[in-house]
Design a protein around this motif. Structure first.
Motif, mmCIF file in Angstrom:
data_model
loop_
_atom_site.group_PDB
_atom_site.id
_atom_site.type_symbol
_atom_site.label_atom_id
_atom_site.label_comp_id
_atom_site.label_asym_id
_atom_site.label_seq_id
_atom_site.Cartn_x
_atom_site.Cartn_y
_atom_site.Cartn_z
ATOM 1 N N ARG A 18 5.288 -7.321 0.575
ATOM 2 C CA ARG A 18 4.037 -6.943 -0.228
ATOM 3 C C ARG A 18 4.262 -7.043 -1.497
ATOM 4 N N ARG A 22 2.580 -9.627 -4.188
ATOM 5 C CA ARG A 22 1.964 -9.302 -5.434
ATOM 6 C C ARG A 22 2.408 -10.011 -6.402
ATOM 7 N N LEU A 74 -8.367 -10.900 10.444
ATOM 8 C CA LEU A 74 -7.888 -10.836 9.027
ATOM 9 C C LEU A 74 -7.154 -12.258 8.821
ATOM 10 N N ASP A 77 -9.591 -14.796 8.496
ATOM 11 C CA ASP A 77 -10.485 -14.779 7.119
ATOM 12 C C ASP A 77 -9.531 -15.389 6.000
ATOM 13 N N LEU A 78 -8.215 -14.957 6.205
ATOM 14 C CA LEU A 78 -7.345 -15.448 5.082
ATOM 15 C C LEU A 78 -7.058 -16.899 4.933
ATOM 16 N N SER A 109 -8.765 -11.134 -6.227
ATOM 17 C CA SER A 109 -9.204 -10.398 -5.202
ATOM 18 C C SER A 109 -8.348 -10.341 -4.040
ATOM 19 N N ILE A 110 -7.572 -11.269 -3.876
ATOM 20 C CA ILE A 110 -6.528 -11.329 -2.827
ATOM 21 C C ILE A 110 -5.570 -10.602 -3.162
ATOM 22 N N ARG A 111 -4.938 -10.724 -4.450
ATOM 23 C CA ARG A 111 -3.882 -9.815 -5.038
ATOM 24 C C ARG A 111 -4.197 -8.363 -4.904
ATOM 25 N N ASP A 112 -5.423 -8.069 -5.300
ATOM 26 C CA ASP A 112 -5.875 -6.706 -5.417
ATOM 27 C C ASP A 112 -5.969 -5.917 -3.868
ATOM 28 N N GLY A 113 -6.091 -6.704 -3.184
ATOM 29 C CA GLY A 113 -6.099 -6.302 -1.561
ATOM 30 C C GLY A 113 -4.803 -6.058 -1.108
ATOM 31 N N LEU A 114 -3.733 -6.412 -1.783
ATOM 32 C CA LEU A 114 -2.433 -6.271 -1.055
ATOM 33 C C LEU A 114 -1.748 -4.840 -1.613
ATOM 34 N N GLN A 115 -2.591 -4.274 -2.431
ATOM 35 C CA GLN A 115 -2.214 -2.843 -2.795
ATOM 36 C C GLN A 115 -2.405 -1.583 -2.108
#
Length: 115
Positions: A18, A22, A74, A77-78, A109-115
């Protein structure tokens, strides 16, 4: 040199995987934001867009792998986001005047969802 598949790396060290994802998104976003801010229309812009394209090629390949352990919804969606991204990348390459704002927003948004 021994090469691991993306799924093997994810199995062995999910947090590390992950973090690498990121970092890849951070790099892509830095490149896109830089060329957008400068109004680049040449090779630098093409390289930034190509980096995003390469990143999503890797992600889509993994998402479409039957052994991918993410929940089906998921993954779906991705894959949809990836397909949109690839279409947007194509349009941005064909039209140098096209804004990269949508690519930046979605990938943030995708990057932020990896956190």
């Amino acid at each position: 040199m021994y090469r691991f598949s993306y799924s093997e790396i994810l199995e062995d060290a999910p947090q590390l995987a992950r973090e690498r994802e990121r970092m890849a998104f951070d790099r892509a976003l830095h490149l896109l934001r830089t060329v957008e801010a400068r109004g680049e229309r040449g090779a630098e812009r093409t390289a930034a867009i190509a980096f995003v394209q390469d990143l999503w090629n890797v992600l889509l390949s993994d998402l479409l792998d039957p052994e991918n352990a993410l929940p089906e919804a998921l993954r779906s969606d991705l894959v949809s986001i990836g397909a949109w991204t690839m279409g947007e990348v194509g349009e941005a390459l064909r039209a140098p005047e096209r804004s990269l704002a949508a690519l930046i927003e979605v990938n943030t948004s995708i990057r932020d969802g990896l956190q």
